[in-house]
Design a protein around this motif. Structure first.
Motif, PDB file in Angstrom:
ATOM      1  N   GLY A   1       0.812  -1.205   0.000  1.00  0.00           N
ATOM      2  CA  GLY A   1       0.000   0.000   0.000  1.00  0.00           C
ATOM      3  C   GLY A   1       0.845   1.253   0.000  1.00  0.00           C
ATOM      4  O   GLY A   1       2.071   1.213  -0.099  1.00  0.00           O
ATOM      5  N   TYR A   2       0.174   2.394   0.100  1.00  0.00           N
ATOM      6  CA  TYR A   2       0.840   3.687   0.092  1.00  0.00           C
ATOM      7  C   TYR A   2       1.145   4.084   1.534  1.00  0.00           C
ATOM      8  O   TYR A   2       0.272   4.592   2.248  1.00  0.00           O
ATOM      9  N   ALA A   3       2.369   3.832   1.972  1.00  0.00           N
ATOM     10  CA  ALA A   3       2.794   4.205   3.321  1.00  0.00           C
ATOM     11  C   ALA A   3       4.275   4.537   3.280  1.00  0.00           C
ATOM     12  O   ALA A   3       5.087   3.723   2.837  1.00  0.00           O
ATOM     13  N   ILE A   4       4.617   5.742   3.733  1.00  0.00           N
ATOM     14  CA  ILE A   4       6.002   6.195   3.778  1.00  0.00           C
ATOM     15  C   ILE A   4       6.342   6.545   5.212  1.00  0.00           C
ATOM     16  O   ILE A   4       5.630   7.321   5.855  1.00  0.00           O
ATOM     17  N   ARG A   5       7.395   5.969   5.707  1.00  0.00           N
ATOM     18  CA  ARG A   5       7.798   6.230   7.091  1.00  0.00           C
ATOM     19  C   ARG A   5       8.990   7.172   7.134  1.00  0.00           C
ATOM     20  O   ARG A   5       9.954   7.005   6.395  1.00  0.00           O
ATOM     21  N   PHE A   6       8.898   8.151   8.015  1.00  0.00           N
ATOM     22  CA  PHE A   6       9.992   9.075   8.267  1.00  0.00           C
ATOM     23  C   PHE A   6      10.634   8.668   9.590  1.00  0.00           C
ATOM     24  O   PHE A   6       9.951   8.612  10.619  1.00  0.00           O
ATOM     25  N   ALA A   7      11.917   8.381   9.564  1.00  0.00           N
ATOM     26  CA  ALA A   7      12.600   7.852  10.743  1.00  0.00           C
ATOM     27  C   ALA A   7      13.755   8.755  11.149  1.00  0.00           C
ATOM     28  O   ALA A   7      14.363   9.438  10.315  1.00  0.00           O
ATOM     29  N   ALA A   8      14.057   8.742  12.459  1.00  0.00           N
ATOM     30  CA  ALA A   8      15.247   9.409  12.976  1.00  0.00           C
ATOM     31  C   ALA A   8      16.476   8.584  12.616  1.00  0.00           C
ATOM     32  O   ALA A   8      16.376   7.461  12.112  1.00  0.00           O
ATOM     33  N   SER A   9      17.649   9.109  12.889  1.00  0.00           N
ATOM     34  CA  SER A   9      18.882   8.436  12.490  1.00  0.00           C
ATOM     35  C   SER A   9      19.059   7.078  13.152  1.00  0.00           C
ATOM     36  O   SER A   9      19.751   6.211  12.620  1.00  0.00           O
ATOM     37  N   ASP A  10      18.418   6.862  14.321  1.00  0.00           N
ATOM     38  CA  ASP A  10      18.526   5.564  14.985  1.00  0.00           C
ATOM     39  C   ASP A  10      17.444   4.582  14.566  1.00  0.00           C
ATOM     40  O   ASP A  10      17.348   3.483  15.098  1.00  0.00           O
ATOM     41  N   GLY A  11      16.587   4.978  13.618  1.00  0.00           N
ATOM     42  CA  GLY A  11      15.521   4.105  13.149  1.00  0.00           C
ATOM     43  C   GLY A  11      14.183   4.331  13.806  1.00  0.00           C
ATOM     44  O   GLY A  11      13.198   3.680  13.436  1.00  0.00           O
ATOM     45  N   THR A  12      14.101   5.215  14.789  1.00  0.00           N
ATOM     46  CA  THR A  12      12.832   5.498  15.444  1.00  0.00           C
ATOM     47  C   THR A  12      11.861   6.153  14.458  1.00  0.00           C
ATOM     48  O   THR A  12      12.190   7.157  13.831  1.00  0.00           O
ATOM     49  N   ILE A  13      10.658   5.589  14.323  1.00  0.00           N
ATOM     50  CA  ILE A  13       9.667   6.129  13.409  1.00  0.00           C
ATOM     51  C   ILE A  13       9.046   7.384  14.016  1.00  0.00           C
ATOM     52  O   ILE A  13       8.516   7.361  15.129  1.00  0.00           O
ATOM     53  N   ARG A  14       9.102   8.488  13.278  1.00  0.00           N
ATOM     54  CA  ARG A  14       8.570   9.758  13.758  1.00  0.00           C
ATOM     55  C   ARG A  14       7.249  10.128  13.091  1.00  0.00           C
ATOM     56  O   ARG A  14       6.419  10.797  13.689  1.00  0.00           O
ATOM     57  N   ARG A  15       7.069   9.696  11.841  1.00  0.00           N
ATOM     58  CA  ARG A  15       5.867  10.069  11.103  1.00  0.00           C
ATOM     59  C   ARG A  15       5.607   9.001  10.058  1.00  0.00           C
ATOM     60  O   ARG A  15       6.534   8.428   9.489  1.00  0.00           O
ATOM     61  N   VAL A  16       4.319   8.718   9.829  1.00  0.00           N
ATOM     62  CA  VAL A  16       3.907   7.821   8.752  1.00  0.00           C
ATOM     63  C   VAL A  16       2.948   8.586   7.855  1.00  0.00           C
ATOM     64  O   VAL A  16       1.958   9.142   8.335  1.00  0.00           O
ATOM     65  N   VAL A  17       3.245   8.635   6.569  1.00  0.00           N
ATOM     66  CA  VAL A  17       2.413   9.338   5.603  1.00  0.00           C
ATOM     67  C   VAL A  17       1.731   8.305   4.716  1.00  0.00           C
ATOM     68  O   VAL A  17       2.399   7.423   4.158  1.00  0.00           O
ATOM     69  N   THR A  18       0.407   8.390   4.592  1.00  0.00           N
ATOM     70  CA  THR A  18      -0.353   7.436   3.800  1.00  0.00           C
ATOM     71  C   THR A  18      -1.250   8.159   2.796  1.00  0.00           C
ATOM     72  O   THR A  18      -1.534   9.352   2.947  1.00  0.00           O
ATOM     73  N   ARG A  19      -1.686   7.430   1.778  1.00  0.00           N
ATOM     74  CA  ARG A  19      -2.739   7.895   0.875  1.00  0.00           C
ATOM     75  C   ARG A  19      -3.693   6.730   0.640  1.00  0.00           C
ATOM     76  O   ARG A  19      -3.253   5.575   0.521  1.00  0.00           O
ATOM     77  N   PRO A  20      -4.989   6.991   0.555  1.00  0.00           N
ATOM     78  CA  PRO A  20      -5.961   5.907   0.344  1.00  0.00           C
ATOM     79  C   PRO A  20      -6.000   5.471  -1.116  1.00  0.00           C
ATOM     80  O   PRO A  20      -7.005   5.645  -1.820  1.00  0.00           O
ATOM     81  N   ILE A  21      -4.889   4.902  -1.576  1.00  0.00           N
ATOM     82  CA  ILE A  21      -4.788   4.369  -2.937  1.00  0.00           C
ATOM     83  C   ILE A  21      -4.584   2.867  -2.810  1.00  0.00           C
ATOM     84  O   ILE A  21      -3.618   2.416  -2.183  1.00  0.00           O
ATOM     85  N   MET A  22      -5.462   2.083  -3.384  1.00  0.00           N
ATOM     86  CA  MET A  22      -5.464   0.646  -3.184  1.00  0.00           C
ATOM     87  C   MET A  22      -4.539  -0.061  -4.179  1.00  0.00           C
ATOM     88  O   MET A  22      -4.431   0.327  -5.344  1.00  0.00           O
ATOM     89  N   ALA A  23      -3.892  -1.112  -3.682  1.00  0.00           N
ATOM     90  CA  ALA A  23      -3.084  -1.967  -4.551  1.00  0.00           C
ATOM     91  C   ALA A  23      -3.993  -2.832  -5.415  1.00  0.00           C
ATOM     92  O   ALA A  23      -5.124  -3.144  -5.034  1.00  0.00           O
ATOM     93  N   ARG A  24      -3.494  -3.214  -6.592  1.00  0.00           N
ATOM     94  CA  ARG A  24      -4.263  -4.050  -7.500  1.00  0.00           C
ATOM     95  C   ARG A  24      -3.911  -5.527  -7.320  1.00  0.00           C
ATOM     96  O   ARG A  24      -2.735  -5.887  -7.154  1.00  0.00           O
ATOM     97  N   THR A  25      -4.907  -6.386  -7.367  1.00  0.00           N
ATOM     98  CA  THR A  25      -4.705  -7.824  -7.251  1.00  0.00           C
ATOM     99  C   THR A  25      -4.122  -8.377  -8.548  1.00  0.00           C
ATOM    100  O   THR A  25      -4.540  -8.003  -9.642  1.00  0.00           O
ATOM    101  N   VAL A  26      -3.156  -9.285  -8.423  1.00  0.00           N
ATOM    102  CA  VAL A  26      -2.542  -9.926  -9.585  1.00  0.00           C
ATOM    103  C   VAL A  26      -3.409 -11.101 -10.018  1.00  0.00           C
ATOM    104  O   VAL A  26      -3.695 -12.000  -9.225  1.00  0.00           O
ATOM    105  N   THR A  27      -3.825 -11.123 -11.277  1.00  0.00           N
ATOM    106  CA  THR A  27      -4.642 -12.203 -11.812  1.00  0.00           C
ATOM    107  C   THR A  27      -3.753 -13.305 -12.401  1.00  0.00           C
ATOM    108  O   THR A  27      -2.547 -13.102 -12.626  1.00  0.00           O
ATOM    109  N   GLU A  28      -4.345 -14.464 -12.683  1.00  0.00           N
ATOM    110  CA  GLU A  28      -3.597 -15.544 -13.319  1.00  0.00           C
ATOM    111  C   GLU A  28      -3.092 -15.112 -14.689  1.00  0.00           C
ATOM    112  O   GLU A  28      -1.983 -15.478 -15.099  1.00  0.00           O
ATOM    113  N   GLU A  29      -3.896 -14.338 -15.402  1.00  0.00           N
ATOM    114  CA  GLU A  29      -3.458 -13.843 -16.700  1.00  0.00           C
ATOM    115  C   GLU A  29      -2.222 -12.964 -16.564  1.00  0.00           C
ATOM    116  O   GLU A  29      -1.282 -13.057 -17.368  1.00  0.00           O
TER     117      GLU A  29
END
Length: 454
Positions: A270-298
């Motif tokens: 999905g649409y999710a971007i994480r902003f982290a501090a230099s030690d890896g601590t997550i400070r902010r998560v930015v999302t958008r309501p855009i859905m992933a598409r399912t992969v068909t057999e074709e």
């Protein structure tokens, strides 16, 4: 834009939202949900200069593997030469004037044995990972060698630099320069390379890529050998955990550094971007309501057919006489590659995000997977076996979102606007990318983007 301050009671929801594996979370994580509807941006950028395509001798470029600006606006261009074995670094100023060129093949300090890309820090310091020396060459601004820093010894974590085909099992890293004299690295894959003889005495060679661990690591080059610390562990799809190959359409682990020493990354379908501090601590998560598409057999079948065609083109040797063709196919394990292509694993969804880069001031450009299309496979690593810092192949047209450093949605360059994901972002809105002509001769193009998207 909707901003939520999260306390202990709903921290688990953040983990689900981000598809998180073990990551450091602050007590107050900001989740920013951006609007679903795109706000179009104009892609009318100012032309600054071009380098390459003839002219002076120093402008003769053949195969560019990395671009990066320093704080003075100087552009550092890595060119590996026509056969990939004669790497040099060209530096031009913010107007395209020649500054310096350095680097050559050799066995001494500052000379490259197996190197094909470079990473540039903001002060102009450069680090070149050399697999032959098993060390980083660290150059001062201007190209003078400062020191060499050894890779970790065998048995420790083993960053093999910016990548090539290697004997045995090695990691191929994708690196970004971070504030404070360190590098961020992602061990994109492992390569199992074997060489020997066939039963009738002919030379045999095979190289099998496999998935590397989905982690981000800090490589500190201020000591000797380099010190490696894991700072973030990314989400791994269930089918990828058991696979010997990275399934097609698996969400990429995309990352880039921020001006304060932190980093931004995306690892989900999905649409999710994480902003982290230099030690890896997550400070902010930015999302958008855009859905992933399912992969068909074709879609699975079409993808595998494409891989079969690639194997036939790369390892078929159809231009050779029958006997020589048969010998070369045996040497290169043609039948084995075909078997892999026909049953290649495929992830169940098409990821929303296809590329991510940060600007000089900390904004984020997000390239979305083309509508109705697949993720761009020739991305970040270039060739899977080369491990280059980025690919110079043109990407399919796709929407590019711009998110400000504080998580606001700025707007979207629509596919028809002609905007691309630039290979390098610099100070004052400078950006750079590579164009190639019909003969594959590269030219570096530098433009300037307006303040609202820097």
């Amino acid at each position: 834009m909707r901003t939520i301050r999260l306390g202990n009671a709903i921290r688990c929801a953040v983990c689900l939202l981000c598809w998180a594996l073990p990551l450091r979370l602050t007590a107050q994580v900001t989740v920013v949900e951006l609007p679903a509807e795109d706000v179009p941006l104009s892609a009318e950028f100012e032309d600054v200069f071009r380098v390459g395509g003839g002219g002076a001798e120093w402008e003769l470029l053949t195969s560019i593997t990395s671009l990066a600006f320093d704080a003075s606006g100087n552009l550092h261009i890595t060119d590996v030469g026509p056969d990939g074995g004669d790497m040099r670094i060209l530096v031009v100023d913010s107007l395209g004037g020649f500054v310096t060129a350095f680097g050559r093949a050799g066995e001494g300090p500052g000379e490259f044995q197996v190197a094909n890309s470079a990473v540039t820090f903001r002060d102009g310091t450069m680090a070149v990972a050399d697999l032959g020396h098993r060390a980083y060459h660290v150059f001062r601004p201007g190209g003078e060698l400062d020191r060499m820093v050894r890779f970790p010894s065998e048995g420790e974590q083993d960053p093999s630099g910016l990548g090539t085909t290697l004997p045995g099992n090695r990691r191929t890293y994708l690196l970004r320069a971070e504030a404070g004299g360190t590098l961020l690295g992602y061990p994109y894959l492992t390569l199992t390379v074997s060489a020997g003889e066939t039963p009738d005495g002919r030379f045999s060679y095979s190289a099998r890529p496999g998935p590397g661990p989905r982690v981000l690591e800090r490589l500190s080059i201020d000591g000797n050998p380099v010190r490696v610390d894991e700072i973030a562990r990314a989400w791994v799809p269930a089918e990828a955990e058991q696979a010997t190959r990275v399934p097609a359409f698996t969400p990429k682990l995309l990352f880039d550094v921020l001006p304060d020493g932190g980093f931004a990354f995306s690892d989900s379908t999905g649409y999710a971007i994480r902003f982290a501090a230099s030690d890896g601590t997550i400070r902010r998560v930015v999302t958008r309501p855009i859905m992933a598409r399912t992969v068909t057999e074709e879609m699975r079948d079409q993808y595998r057919e494409w891989r079969v065609a690639e194997v036939e083109e790369d390892f078929g040797f159809n231009e050779l006489p029958p006997e020589a063709r048969s010998q070369m196919r045996e040497i290169m394990d043609y039948d084995g590659w075909l078997s892999v292509a026909r049953s290649y694993p495929v992830h169940g969804e098409i990821p929303v995000i296809d590329d991510l880069r940060t600007t000089w001031t900390g904004s984020v450009w997000v390239r979305r997977t083309p509508d109705g299309g697949y993720p761009w496979e020739d991305h970040v690593a270039g060739s899977v076996l080369s491990g280059l810092a980025f690919s110079t192949a043109p990407a399919p047209a796709s929407a590019v979102d711009v998110i400000s450093a504080d998580g606001r949605y700025v707007g979207t360059f629509p596919p028809q606007a002609g905007a691309i994901m630039f290979s390098a972002f610099g100070p004052g809105g400078l950006v750079a990318y590579v164009e190639t002509d019909e003969l594959d001769v590269p030219t570096v193009v530098v433009k300037r983007v307006p303040p609202e998207v820097r």
